[in-house]
Design a protein around this motif. Structure first.
Motif, PDB file in Angstrom:
ATOM      1  N   MET A   1       0.844  -1.156   0.000  1.00  0.00           N
ATOM      2  CA  MET A   1       0.000   0.000   0.000  1.00  0.00           C
ATOM      3  C   MET A   1       0.902   1.235   0.000  1.00  0.00           C
ATOM      4  O   MET A   1       1.822   1.319   0.794  1.00  0.00           O
ATOM      5  CB  MET A   1      -0.912  -0.122   1.219  1.00  0.00           C
ATOM      6  CG  MET A   1      -1.344   1.093   1.884  1.00  0.00           C
ATOM      7  SD  MET A   1      -2.511   0.888   3.264  1.00  0.00           S
ATOM      8  CE  MET A   1      -2.834  -0.820   3.404  1.00  0.00           C
ATOM      9  N   PRO A   2       0.657   2.168  -0.896  1.00  0.00           N
ATOM     10  CA  PRO A   2       1.520   3.350  -0.964  1.00  0.00           C
ATOM     11  C   PRO A   2       1.364   4.212   0.286  1.00  0.00           C
ATOM     12  O   PRO A   2       0.271   4.366   0.816  1.00  0.00           O
ATOM     13  CB  PRO A   2       1.031   4.092  -2.206  1.00  0.00           C
ATOM     14  CG  PRO A   2      -0.357   3.611  -2.431  1.00  0.00           C
ATOM     15  CD  PRO A   2      -0.426   2.207  -1.873  1.00  0.00           C
ATOM     16  N   THR A   3       2.466   4.752   0.740  1.00  0.00           N
ATOM     17  CA  THR A   3       2.457   5.603   1.929  1.00  0.00           C
ATOM     18  C   THR A   3       2.188   7.042   1.505  1.00  0.00           C
ATOM     19  O   THR A   3       2.886   7.580   0.648  1.00  0.00           O
ATOM     20  CB  THR A   3       3.815   5.514   2.651  1.00  0.00           C
ATOM     21  OG1 THR A   3       4.078   4.142   2.960  1.00  0.00           O
ATOM     22  CG2 THR A   3       3.801   6.329   3.928  1.00  0.00           C
ATOM     23  N   PRO A   4       1.162   7.690   2.112  1.00  0.00           N
ATOM     24  CA  PRO A   4       0.884   9.093   1.772  1.00  0.00           C
ATOM     25  C   PRO A   4       2.095   9.984   2.062  1.00  0.00           C
ATOM     26  O   PRO A   4       2.843   9.746   3.016  1.00  0.00           O
ATOM     27  CB  PRO A   4      -0.297   9.451   2.682  1.00  0.00           C
ATOM     28  CG  PRO A   4      -0.936   8.142   3.027  1.00  0.00           C
ATOM     29  CD  PRO A   4       0.192   7.147   3.071  1.00  0.00           C
ATOM     30  N   GLU A   5       2.247  11.029   1.261  1.00  0.00           N
ATOM     31  CA  GLU A   5       3.377  11.946   1.399  1.00  0.00           C
ATOM     32  C   GLU A   5       3.453  12.564   2.793  1.00  0.00           C
ATOM     33  O   GLU A   5       4.540  12.732   3.345  1.00  0.00           O
ATOM     34  CB  GLU A   5       3.318  13.048   0.329  1.00  0.00           C
ATOM     35  CG  GLU A   5       3.660  12.556  -1.070  1.00  0.00           C
ATOM     36  CD  GLU A   5       5.084  12.017  -1.195  1.00  0.00           C
ATOM     37  OE1 GLU A   5       6.018  12.615  -0.608  1.00  0.00           O
ATOM     38  OE2 GLU A   5       5.255  10.987  -1.854  1.00  0.00           O
ATOM     39  N   TYR A   6       2.311  12.921   3.377  1.00  0.00           N
ATOM     40  CA  TYR A   6       2.352  13.541   4.700  1.00  0.00           C
ATOM     41  C   TYR A   6       2.864  12.562   5.755  1.00  0.00           C
ATOM     42  O   TYR A   6       3.519  12.960   6.718  1.00  0.00           O
ATOM     43  CB  TYR A   6       1.010  14.155   5.091  1.00  0.00           C
ATOM     44  CG  TYR A   6      -0.058  13.176   5.509  1.00  0.00           C
ATOM     45  CD1 TYR A   6      -0.237  12.859   6.848  1.00  0.00           C
ATOM     46  CD2 TYR A   6      -0.897  12.584   4.575  1.00  0.00           C
ATOM     47  CE1 TYR A   6      -1.215  11.963   7.242  1.00  0.00           C
ATOM     48  CE2 TYR A   6      -1.870  11.698   4.954  1.00  0.00           C
ATOM     49  CZ  TYR A   6      -2.036  11.383   6.287  1.00  0.00           C
ATOM     50  OH  TYR A   6      -2.996  10.504   6.676  1.00  0.00           O
ATOM     51  N   VAL A   7       2.593  11.265   5.582  1.00  0.00           N
ATOM     52  CA  VAL A   7       3.105  10.257   6.515  1.00  0.00           C
ATOM     53  C   VAL A   7       4.615  10.112   6.339  1.00  0.00           C
ATOM     54  O   VAL A   7       5.351  10.002   7.332  1.00  0.00           O
ATOM     55  CB  VAL A   7       2.383   8.902   6.333  1.00  0.00           C
ATOM     56  CG1 VAL A   7       3.028   7.814   7.191  1.00  0.00           C
ATOM     57  CG2 VAL A   7       0.900   9.039   6.672  1.00  0.00           C
ATOM     58  N   ILE A   8       5.087  10.152   5.105  1.00  0.00           N
ATOM     59  CA  ILE A   8       6.533  10.096   4.858  1.00  0.00           C
ATOM     60  C   ILE A   8       7.221  11.264   5.565  1.00  0.00           C
ATOM     61  O   ILE A   8       8.258  11.085   6.216  1.00  0.00           O
ATOM     62  CB  ILE A   8       6.831  10.087   3.345  1.00  0.00           C
ATOM     63  CG1 ILE A   8       6.339   8.771   2.733  1.00  0.00           C
ATOM     64  CG2 ILE A   8       8.319  10.297   3.076  1.00  0.00           C
ATOM     65  CD1 ILE A   8       6.361   8.727   1.214  1.00  0.00           C
ATOM     66  N   GLY A   9       6.631  12.451   5.484  1.00  0.00           N
ATOM     67  CA  GLY A   9       7.183  13.625   6.164  1.00  0.00           C
ATOM     68  C   GLY A   9       7.201  13.452   7.673  1.00  0.00           C
ATOM     69  O   GLY A   9       8.178  13.820   8.341  1.00  0.00           O
ATOM     70  N   LEU A  10       6.131  12.900   8.225  1.00  0.00           N
ATOM     71  CA  LEU A  10       6.093  12.646   9.667  1.00  0.00           C
ATOM     72  C   LEU A  10       7.147  11.626  10.071  1.00  0.00           C
ATOM     73  O   LEU A  10       7.820  11.781  11.097  1.00  0.00           O
ATOM     74  CB  LEU A  10       4.700  12.153  10.083  1.00  0.00           C
ATOM     75  CG  LEU A  10       3.585  13.175  10.101  1.00  0.00           C
ATOM     76  CD1 LEU A  10       2.235  12.497  10.312  1.00  0.00           C
ATOM     77  CD2 LEU A  10       3.831  14.210  11.183  1.00  0.00           C
TER      78      LEU A  10
ATOM     79  N   GLU B   1       9.961  11.082   8.751  1.00  0.00           N
ATOM     80  CA  GLU B   1      11.292  11.707   8.754  1.00  0.00           C
ATOM     81  C   GLU B   1      11.567  12.370  10.096  1.00  0.00           C
ATOM     82  O   GLU B   1      12.726  12.467  10.511  1.00  0.00           O
ATOM     83  CB  GLU B   1      11.406  12.722   7.623  1.00  0.00           C
ATOM     84  CG  GLU B   1      11.449  12.094   6.249  1.00  0.00           C
ATOM     85  CD  GLU B   1      11.383  13.107   5.117  1.00  0.00           C
ATOM     86  OE1 GLU B   1      11.271  14.331   5.369  1.00  0.00           O
ATOM     87  OE2 GLU B   1      11.423  12.658   3.958  1.00  0.00           O
ATOM     88  N   LYS B   2      10.511  12.799  10.791  1.00  0.00           N
ATOM     89  CA  LYS B   2      10.665  13.483  12.076  1.00  0.00           C
ATOM     90  C   LYS B   2      10.589  12.534  13.265  1.00  0.00           C
ATOM     91  O   LYS B   2      11.302  12.727  14.255  1.00  0.00           O
ATOM     92  CB  LYS B   2       9.594  14.567  12.215  1.00  0.00           C
ATOM     93  CG  LYS B   2       9.733  15.670  11.197  1.00  0.00           C
ATOM     94  CD  LYS B   2       8.596  16.656  11.270  1.00  0.00           C
ATOM     95  CE  LYS B   2       8.833  17.710  10.213  1.00  0.00           C
ATOM     96  NZ  LYS B   2       7.674  18.134   9.538  1.00  0.00           N
ATOM     97  N   ILE B   3       9.728  11.522  13.201  1.00  0.00           N
ATOM     98  CA  ILE B   3       9.501  10.669  14.370  1.00  0.00           C
ATOM     99  C   ILE B   3      10.061   9.258  14.215  1.00  0.00           C
ATOM    100  O   ILE B   3       9.943   8.445  15.131  1.00  0.00           O
ATOM    101  CB  ILE B   3       8.004  10.586  14.731  1.00  0.00           C
ATOM    102  CG1 ILE B   3       7.204   9.837  13.656  1.00  0.00           C
ATOM    103  CG2 ILE B   3       7.433  11.961  15.003  1.00  0.00           C
ATOM    104  CD1 ILE B   3       5.810   9.443  14.084  1.00  0.00           C
ATOM    105  N   GLY B   4      10.630   8.960  13.072  1.00  0.00           N
ATOM    106  CA  GLY B   4      11.164   7.611  12.858  1.00  0.00           C
ATOM    107  C   GLY B   4      10.056   6.577  12.853  1.00  0.00           C
ATOM    108  O   GLY B   4       9.006   6.786  12.252  1.00  0.00           O
ATOM    109  N   THR B   5      10.269   5.488  13.580  1.00  0.00           N
ATOM    110  CA  THR B   5       9.298   4.391  13.593  1.00  0.00           C
ATOM    111  C   THR B   5       8.345   4.463  14.786  1.00  0.00           C
ATOM    112  O   THR B   5       7.580   3.532  15.017  1.00  0.00           O
ATOM    113  CB  THR B   5      10.020   3.030  13.595  1.00  0.00           C
ATOM    114  OG1 THR B   5      10.839   2.950  14.768  1.00  0.00           O
ATOM    115  CG2 THR B   5      10.860   2.842  12.349  1.00  0.00           C
TER     116      THR B   5
END
Length: 164
Positions: free
Chosen positions: A1-10, A12-16
């Motif tokens: 399932m493709p990851t939304p861009e806003y989740v990718i941005g988050l 980058e800040k919070i890791g896993t």
């Protein structure tokens, strides 16, 4: 399932770290030759049959998410009839280590138009099933589908009550 861009941005800040995600499940019904039918998709990631599901975009009402996901995943237009349940699902961990917990808004929906077929890479199959001849479903989906078939009381919520 493709990851939304806003989740990718988050990410980058919070890791896993655990990410709280609002989402929607759409129990799409129509009349069939043998009675009611429900539209299900076979997920590409685990092969399970489920209703249409998806994550809300930032600021998106969950009922609008259900309509958008139905169009994206199965190429069908729907109306959202009523809210069935709001459920905080158990936290899950993905193979890459990302952890999420979903707040699911389950809706009873009606098919309006469109020939149901696979619309994106999230699903490997899309089919209408007679409600008395379903593939195996997770207990949560069985319970919510039973609610969709049993209760005709209207519920008022979000953007569905506003003129479009």
């Amino acid at each position: 399932m493709p990851t939304p861009e806003y989740v990718i941005g988050l990410r980058e800040k919070i890791g896993t770290d655990l990410l709280w995600m609002p989402g929607a499940s759409a129990y799409i019904l129509r009349d069939g030759a043998n009675g009611p039918q429900v539209l299900l998709v076979r997920r590409s990631d685990n092969g399970r049959w489920t209703p249409i599901t998806g994550v809300c975009d930032p600021g998106e009402e969950p009922d609008i998410t259900a309509q958008r996901e139905a169009l994206e995943e199965a190429l069908v237009e729907i109306t959202v009839d009523r809210l069935l349940a709001v459920t905080a699902l158990r936290p899950i961990a993905y193979d890459n280590g990302d952890r999420c917990q979903y707040l699911d808004h389950a809706f009873r929906c009606s098919w309006v138009s469109g020939e149901a077929r696979v619309g994106d890479e999230e699903s490997s199959d899309v089919r209408w099933f007679d409600v008395d001849d379903l593939p195996p479903l997770l207990p949560r989906f069985e319970k919510q589908l039973a609610m969709a078939l049993a209760d005709d009381a209207p519920v008022l919520f979000g953007a569905t009550n506003r003129q479009r």
